[in-house]
Design a protein around this motif. Sequence first.
Motif: not given
Lengths: 100, 329, 186, 207
Positions: C52, C54-66
Amino acid sequence: MIGLTHYLVLSAILFSIGVVGVIRRKNLLMLFFATEIMLNAANVAFAAISSYYNDLSGQMFAFFIVAIAASEVAVGLGLLILLYKKYGTLDLDHYTMLKG
Amino acid sequence: MDGYIIGTIIKAVLILAIISALAGFGTYIERKVLAFMQRRLGPMHVGPYGLLQLVADGIKLFTKEDFIPSGANRLIFMIAPMITAATAFIALAAVPMLPEFTLFGVTVRPIVADINIGILFVLGMMAAGLYGPLLAGMAQDNKWGLLGAARTAIQFLSYEVVTGLSILAPIMIVGSLSLIDFNNYQSGGIGDWLIWKQPLAFILFLIAGFAETNRTPFDLLEHEAEVVSGYATEYSGMRWGMFFIGEYTNMITIGFLASLVFLGGFNSWGFLPGGIAIILKVSFFFFLMLWVRASWPHIRPDQLMWLCWKVLMPLAVINVTLTGLVMMF
Amino acid sequence: METFAFYLFAILITGLFAVTVMSRNLLYAMTSLAAGMVLISGLFFILGADFLGVVQLIVYVGAVMALYAFGMMFFDATGVIKEKNGSPFLVFLLGGMTAVLLVVIFAAPVIGHNVPSLYPPVAGADNPHAVGLVLFTKYLVPFEVAAVMLLVAMIAGIILAGKKMERSISKIDDSELETSGGKDDE
Amino acid sequence: MSLEQFKNRNVGTQNYRMLDLEPTPETGWGRFKRVAKRAVKLELFTGLKVTFREMIKALFGGEMHTVKYPFEKLPISPRYRAIHEMKRLLESGHYRCIGCGLCEKICISDCIRMDTRYDENQRKEVSEYTINFGRCIFCGYCAEVCPELAIVHGGRYETASEQRASYALFEDMLTPLDKLAEQKEYPGFGWISPDADEKIKKTPLAY
């Protein structure tokens, strides 16, 4: 030692911060940010409960919340861009055409 | 427990020191290799064969005037380079550098944090690294910076998809996310290397790695001919140097990832011990990046998006599907 | 160690999110929100939910916020937002009451000590394996529904934001540009 | 590289080669065929091969093409437009400038300033002449317009200095008196071209 209550209180505080943001801000993008904060607060609570009750369902819900956030940003950002192109502002107070 | 913490701190400091020194050395190697490929001499006059050029560069970077444009957002402008450098080094934390060795009677495992999701952590940290160029471009009051930031967002976001999908097939074969498990899976010599089972994934990963480290066929973020220096237009001195260190550290990380996942990692290779083998492999990838930079022109942004979404991503999905079918039957 | 990490993360996250909500500068808000999300993934790592995190890192930080950051470039959002606040007192009263209420609810003794664990992690499997086992057996239908939802969202996003995408500006004839000059600037 | 190669401006006599490029495919199928053909022929790796070959040749064959600039210099083109020079009359050694002010007038970046006065012989004399090299774009108009071939562009291109004002005064640009014998006439801008005689046509007088 950190117990479940600590995490739940943290999650509640974060959620309240999100609520304050939703009530206080007038900028649509900031409203989206506040929504993300609330979703994250729920995630923290889910993960904590999942960890302390030794049950993976909490993490599953957290995954689905992440998926919801991802689809929310896709649709919401498209709508925001359309709105901004049309009205030139993101301030909620300007979207008053339904007001009698 | 205390020994573990102290050991971790020592390892972290060592990796920080060695890799940033290597990143500085990488600039020297890059200049020399590019010069030779263009029949030039490269740096020659500072020290023997210009070896002390990087010291001179370091002195120059440290003593250069550090200014912030008046229209810029000061705080964000100042922390953006640190994000790039920090995420690059944090990503290295989950990468096993060398095989285990014994020093003064203590068995040393040259990995800072052996977490069981290592490879995803590395990719996630490199994904978070996009905030460096992004915030830098948005904080400086400069159109070229903003264009660079927009390009950062589209390029990194798109190619993360390809990196993830291409590495998914090897993950399926190995059945683990830990880089050490990847290494152990390929311990049986060259025939066991994953590149023979996943050649397409290797090529896709390499292309996406070039894009994620902002290397030449895809160096749209700071291409001088189009956007003056992209996100780094207003940066000078040590802040710009941090971007540079971050970029070179990312190159080294991609080299380690490619060697560990596809090229057999740090298993001993014939008569070569494992440590030297993996250093050779990483050096080869580093050289490949310079070689490609000297050879190929860079591409347009629309070609970049076309390549990512219409070529690489379908190929990656097909690769994952085929791997799944083969593993099922 | 864990106590220290929890309090560090908790204080930092609260502060960063407060900055997000209070700041008048969209850039500050976005940056602090992204930083807070990174730290929340740290909380997940402490809780043992590695995947969870890592998913937070990749999806939330890496995709959504970007994506939000990318969207901000459309909105000319680097400046200061001017917005009118009707009654700040009411806002803080409501927000504070919510906070107190939630904290009281959560801090009260939960009647859940004997709740049976529905899907306990498989013994011997590490977190990604256990998550995969549960996700693809018990939660398969929600997973598929989420996939369809993401697909729908992707199509909707493309349709909403991607008008006139098939029109290539570089392929327009110069003569056409000259005759229709000014018409495109809506 | 010798000066002759610089002077050869007959475009087309050099050893140029036309590339046999095929036309860009318009249809999707044509594009796909081109991609497939290029992929099969491994055209990308040809580039890698070429650079690697050059590196080997440069490293071991000694085919370096570096000019170690401050120690050795390449000849520059005679028409190179660097820092201005003011010429002198060869016979008397007096400067050629007659103070007409045409260069000041024509300067498109507005960087030439001159001041004149009458001397005791009621001749015009240049009392002040400066060129602001921070603004000069080295277009060559001043040399072109000068009726006396007094101001020309020289070949001094190493213009780093402590002050912006360096090189900018009349005396700095003027040929020193002791070097008068070495003064070279300027074959570049403003000078009559070598084939000027053929270009001159007789003015038709009979109408």
